[in-house]
Design an enzyme around this catalytic site. Structure first.
Site, PDB file in Angstrom:
ATOM      1  N   LYS A 115       3.369  -4.232   6.210  1.00  0.00           N
ATOM      2  CA  LYS A 115       3.487  -4.250   4.747  1.00  0.00           C
ATOM      3  C   LYS A 115       4.948  -4.117   4.304  1.00  0.00           C
ATOM      4  O   LYS A 115       5.374  -4.753   3.334  1.00  0.00           O
ATOM      5  CB  LYS A 115       2.664  -3.103   4.146  1.00  0.00           C
ATOM      6  CG  LYS A 115       1.169  -3.304   4.275  1.00  0.00           C
ATOM      7  CD  LYS A 115       0.727  -4.394   3.339  1.00  0.00           C
ATOM      8  CE  LYS A 115      -0.748  -4.655   3.389  1.00  0.00           C
ATOM      9  NZ  LYS A 115      -1.126  -5.798   2.563  1.00  0.00           N
ATOM     10  N   HIS A 125     -13.112   4.026   3.602  1.00  0.00           N
ATOM     11  CA  HIS A 125     -12.144   5.028   3.152  1.00  0.00           C
ATOM     12  C   HIS A 125     -12.893   6.266   2.658  1.00  0.00           C
ATOM     13  O   HIS A 125     -14.122   6.259   2.546  1.00  0.00           O
ATOM     14  CB  HIS A 125     -11.263   4.447   2.037  1.00  0.00           C
ATOM     15  CG  HIS A 125     -10.305   3.393   2.519  1.00  0.00           C
ATOM     16  ND1 HIS A 125     -10.240   2.133   1.979  1.00  0.00           N
ATOM     17  CD2 HIS A 125      -9.384   3.415   3.514  1.00  0.00           C
ATOM     18  CE1 HIS A 125      -9.317   1.429   2.615  1.00  0.00           C
ATOM     19  NE2 HIS A 125      -8.782   2.175   3.542  1.00  0.00           N
ATOM     20  N   TYR A 167       0.259  -1.062  10.631  1.00  0.00           N
ATOM     21  CA  TYR A 167      -0.115  -1.644   9.328  1.00  0.00           C
ATOM     22  C   TYR A 167       1.022  -1.463   8.315  1.00  0.00           C
ATOM     23  O   TYR A 167       1.402  -2.399   7.607  1.00  0.00           O
ATOM     24  CB  TYR A 167      -1.386  -0.933   8.853  1.00  0.00           C
ATOM     25  CG  TYR A 167      -1.900  -1.364   7.517  1.00  0.00           C
ATOM     26  CD1 TYR A 167      -2.544  -2.578   7.368  1.00  0.00           C
ATOM     27  CD2 TYR A 167      -1.763  -0.548   6.403  1.00  0.00           C
ATOM     28  CE1 TYR A 167      -3.036  -2.976   6.140  1.00  0.00           C
ATOM     29  CE2 TYR A 167      -2.253  -0.924   5.167  1.00  0.00           C
ATOM     30  CZ  TYR A 167      -2.896  -2.145   5.048  1.00  0.00           C
ATOM     31  OH  TYR A 167      -3.373  -2.527   3.825  1.00  0.00           O
ATOM     32  N   SER A 171       0.854  -1.187   0.000  1.00  0.00           N
ATOM     33  CA  SER A 171       0.000   0.000   0.000  1.00  0.00           C
ATOM     34  C   SER A 171       0.888   1.234   0.000  1.00  0.00           C
ATOM     35  O   SER A 171       2.030   1.193   0.480  1.00  0.00           O
ATOM     36  CB  SER A 171      -0.859  -0.035   1.252  1.00  0.00           C
ATOM     37  OG  SER A 171      -1.365   1.241   1.523  1.00  0.00           O
ATOM     38  N   SER A 172       0.349   2.356  -0.485  1.00  0.00           N
ATOM     39  CA  SER A 172       1.152   3.587  -0.520  1.00  0.00           C
ATOM     40  C   SER A 172       1.430   4.119   0.887  1.00  0.00           C
ATOM     41  O   SER A 172       2.276   4.990   1.044  1.00  0.00           O
ATOM     42  CB  SER A 172       0.434   4.648  -1.351  1.00  0.00           C
ATOM     43  OG  SER A 172      -0.840   4.898  -0.815  1.00  0.00           O
ATOM     44  N   CYS A 173       0.758   3.581   1.918  1.00  0.00           N
ATOM     45  CA  CYS A 173       1.015   4.087   3.271  1.00  0.00           C
ATOM     46  C   CYS A 173       2.340   3.595   3.835  1.00  0.00           C
ATOM     47  O   CYS A 173       2.725   3.977   4.929  1.00  0.00           O
ATOM     48  CB  CYS A 173      -0.122   3.730   4.215  1.00  0.00           C
ATOM     49  SG  CYS A 173      -0.163   2.002   4.614  1.00  0.00           S
TER      50      CYS A 173
HETATM   51  N1  LIG Z   1      -8.584  -0.554  -0.694  1.00  0.00           N
HETATM   52  C1  LIG Z   1      -7.600   0.285  -0.925  1.00  0.00           C
HETATM   53  O1  LIG Z   1      -7.804   1.503  -1.112  1.00  0.00           O
HETATM   54  C2  LIG Z   1      -6.181  -0.220  -1.013  1.00  0.00           C
HETATM   55  C3  LIG Z   1      -5.195   0.708  -1.341  1.00  0.00           C
HETATM   56  C4  LIG Z   1      -3.881   0.275  -1.405  1.00  0.00           C
HETATM   57  C5  LIG Z   1      -3.561  -1.051  -1.150  1.00  0.00           C
HETATM   58  N2  LIG Z   1      -4.547  -1.930  -0.850  1.00  0.00           N
HETATM   59  C6  LIG Z   1      -4.117  -3.309  -0.553  1.00  0.00           C
HETATM   60  O2  LIG Z   1      -4.853  -4.275  -1.287  1.00  0.00           O
HETATM   61  C7  LIG Z   1      -5.007  -5.457  -0.500  1.00  0.00           C
HETATM   62  C8  LIG Z   1      -6.473  -5.837  -0.448  1.00  0.00           C
HETATM   63  O3  LIG Z   1      -7.226  -4.746   0.076  1.00  0.00           O
HETATM   64  P1  LIG Z   1      -8.819  -4.648  -0.098  1.00  0.00           P
HETATM   65  O4  LIG Z   1      -9.154  -3.208  -0.095  1.00  0.00           O
HETATM   66  O5  LIG Z   1      -9.256  -5.535  -1.194  1.00  0.00           O
HETATM   67  O6  LIG Z   1      -9.291  -5.236   1.319  1.00  0.00           O
HETATM   68  P2  LIG Z   1     -10.673  -5.984   1.654  1.00  0.00           P
HETATM   69  O7  LIG Z   1     -11.743  -5.547   0.734  1.00  0.00           O
HETATM   70  O8  LIG Z   1     -10.848  -5.798   3.125  1.00  0.00           O
HETATM   71  O9  LIG Z   1     -10.354  -7.509   1.338  1.00  0.00           O
HETATM   72  C9  LIG Z   1      -9.452  -8.226   2.114  1.00  0.00           C
HETATM   73  C10 LIG Z   1      -9.656  -9.698   1.845  1.00  0.00           C
HETATM   74  O10 LIG Z   1      -8.739 -10.417   2.670  1.00  0.00           O
HETATM   75  C11 LIG Z   1      -9.442 -11.500   3.253  1.00  0.00           C
HETATM   76  N3  LIG Z   1      -8.823 -11.869   4.533  1.00  0.00           N
HETATM   77  C12 LIG Z   1      -8.449 -11.058   5.540  1.00  0.00           C
HETATM   78  N4  LIG Z   1      -7.956 -11.776   6.544  1.00  0.00           N
HETATM   79  C13 LIG Z   1      -8.017 -13.087   6.165  1.00  0.00           C
HETATM   80  C14 LIG Z   1      -7.671 -14.313   6.775  1.00  0.00           C
HETATM   81  N5  LIG Z   1      -7.124 -14.352   8.000  1.00  0.00           N
HETATM   82  N6  LIG Z   1      -7.874 -15.454   6.083  1.00  0.00           N
HETATM   83  C15 LIG Z   1      -8.434 -15.440   4.857  1.00  0.00           C
HETATM   84  N7  LIG Z   1      -8.786 -14.318   4.218  1.00  0.00           N
HETATM   85  C16 LIG Z   1      -8.579 -13.145   4.873  1.00  0.00           C
HETATM   86  C17 LIG Z   1     -10.846 -10.985   3.462  1.00  0.00           C
HETATM   87  O11 LIG Z   1     -11.700 -12.079   3.612  1.00  0.00           O
HETATM   88  P3  LIG Z   1     -13.255 -11.929   3.981  1.00  0.00           P
HETATM   89  O12 LIG Z   1     -13.909 -11.647   2.666  1.00  0.00           O
HETATM   90  O13 LIG Z   1     -13.620 -13.225   4.569  1.00  0.00           O
HETATM   91  O14 LIG Z   1     -13.317 -10.763   4.949  1.00  0.00           O
HETATM   92  C18 LIG Z   1     -11.052 -10.205   2.169  1.00  0.00           C
HETATM   93  O15 LIG Z   1     -11.477 -11.069   1.137  1.00  0.00           O
HETATM   94  C19 LIG Z   1      -4.411  -5.137   0.881  1.00  0.00           C
HETATM   95  O16 LIG Z   1      -3.112  -5.640   0.957  1.00  0.00           O
HETATM   96  C20 LIG Z   1      -4.363  -3.629   0.904  1.00  0.00           C
HETATM   97  O17 LIG Z   1      -3.286  -3.139   1.676  1.00  0.00           O
HETATM   98  C21 LIG Z   1      -5.858  -1.562  -0.769  1.00  0.00           C
END
Ligand SMILES: NC(=O)c1ccc[n+]([C@@H]2O[C@H](COP(=O)([O-])OP(=O)(O)OC[C@H]3O[C@@H](n4cnc5c(N)ncnc54)[C@H](OP(=O)(O)O)[C@@H]3O)[C@@H](O)[C@H]2O)c1
Length: 325
Positions: A156, A195, A152, A123-125
């Protein structure tokens, strides 16, 4: 890019990923994982998944066993404990420990299972709070982090170094990508944990539905932020899997930013809110600007395809249909 180390031409057959690969997407039900699943399937790959009930990714022996059984051509790690400022500052223990556990399980498990290719999403953070703008990948570890999501971010950063270590020690072509702020269908609209962009959509939608003539937002509205549609992130990841093989992480963003005030105006227009937008300047603004330098990615020929207004309109329509509002 001819002569650019680590980069394989994108449109030719890739030695890094078969044309019809079997790809395990960890976190396939999340915002990022579901977009990746759509994109990789559309590209002709077979996407392999396990729900959290079937496989808790913090369970390292189980994760390694499942990956051994599936024997995918690649793993994409899009599972993480993710949240906004409030969740991050209330539960730092869960944010550092769950993310470290998931990364240890998935990256080590993939290597133990002989998985030849892996993409880790950070992530950019991870970048220092006061990194020069636009933020290049070289800014990593150059200064103190934003305190509200330090736990967090450190998890990462550990993930990036873990992936680099597999490359250094075993020659594994494992890579990392650092996305900017993402939005899109399947985003989190929970008022407590969402967010900024889904939070704004919901606020303006509710204000219009309740015929209120003013929405008051936190801060001055002057900070600048970058937003990328998650389908554009998925296209970048698909390209990186095929075409990028180097130690350094790759930033993924659209390359332009806007003020929160400008963003609010777009969201108001999309949701049909015509009242006044007020600003509660007693609330904190956060970092004045956060824009990623995406030259490493654009050198591969990638460009984002979804204009911000169109993406917001599609995200709003998707949420209304899903939530029945
Ligand atoms: N969203 C943003 O703006 C953003 C920006 C930059 C980077 N990212 C990065 O992208 C990645 C995904 O983010 P996202 O926004 O897609 O998050 P999200 O919508 O919260 O999805 C996270 C996923 O991880 C699964 N998960 C979490 N803990 C788990 C565990 N212990 N076992 C199995 N599955 C697990 C969750 O499962 P469940 O469906 O069962 O909850 C969900 O499917 C992260 O690394 C994040 O840092 C996101």
């Amino acid at each position: 890019m001819p002569g650019c180390p680590g980069i394989i031409q994108a449109m030719t057959a890739s030695p890094l990923l078969p044309d019809r690969a079997r790809i395990f997407v960890a976190g396939h039900r999340g915002l990022v994982g579901s977009a990746l699943t759509r994109r990789l399937t559309a590209d002709g790959h077979e996407v392999l998944t396990r729900t959290r009930d079937e496989l808790d990714l913090r369970d390292a022996p189980r994760t390694a066993a499942v990956l051994k059984e599936l024997r995918p051509d690649a793993v994409v790690l899009a599972a993480a404990k993710v949240g906004g400022i409030l969740a991050n500052s209330t539960y730092p223990v869960q944010f550092i420990e769950e993310n470290l556990q998931i990364q240890l399980s998935v990256v080590a498990g993939a290597h133990a299972a002989g998985v030849p290719r892996l993409l880790f999403l950070g992530s950019s953070c991870i970048y220092p709070k006061l990194a020069p703008q636009p933020i290049s990948e070289d800014a990593l570890l150059g200064g103190p982090l934003e305190p509200t999501n330090r736990a967090y971010a450190l998890a990462k950063i550990a993930g990036i170094v873990q992936v680099q270590s597999y490359r250094q020690q075993y020659g594994a072509p494992y890579i990392s990508a650092m996305p900017t702020n993402l939005y899109g269908p399947g985003d989190n609209f929970d008022p407590q944990t969402s967010h900024v962009l889904p939070a704004l959509i919901r606020k303006f939608h509710e204000a219009r539905a309740e015929r209120r003539d003013e929405v008051v937002l936190w801060g001055s509205g002057t900070p600048r932020r970058e937003f990328l549609h998650v389908d554009d992130l998925a296209s970048a990841c698909a390209l990186l899997l095929r075409a990028y093989d180097a130690d350094e992480p790759v930033n993924v963003g659209c390359g332009t930013d806007l003020t929160i005030r400008e963003l609010a105006a777009v969201v108001a227009e999309v949701t049909g809110f015509t009242g006044r937008i007020g600003w509660d300047t007693g609330k904190p603004d956060g970092t004045p600007r956060k824009l990623l330098d995406v030259s490493r990615l654009t050198a591969l020929g990638w460009r984002p395809a979804i204009p911000l207004r169109d993406g917001i309109a599609a995200t709003y329509a998707h949420w209304r249909a899903a939530a029945g509002v």
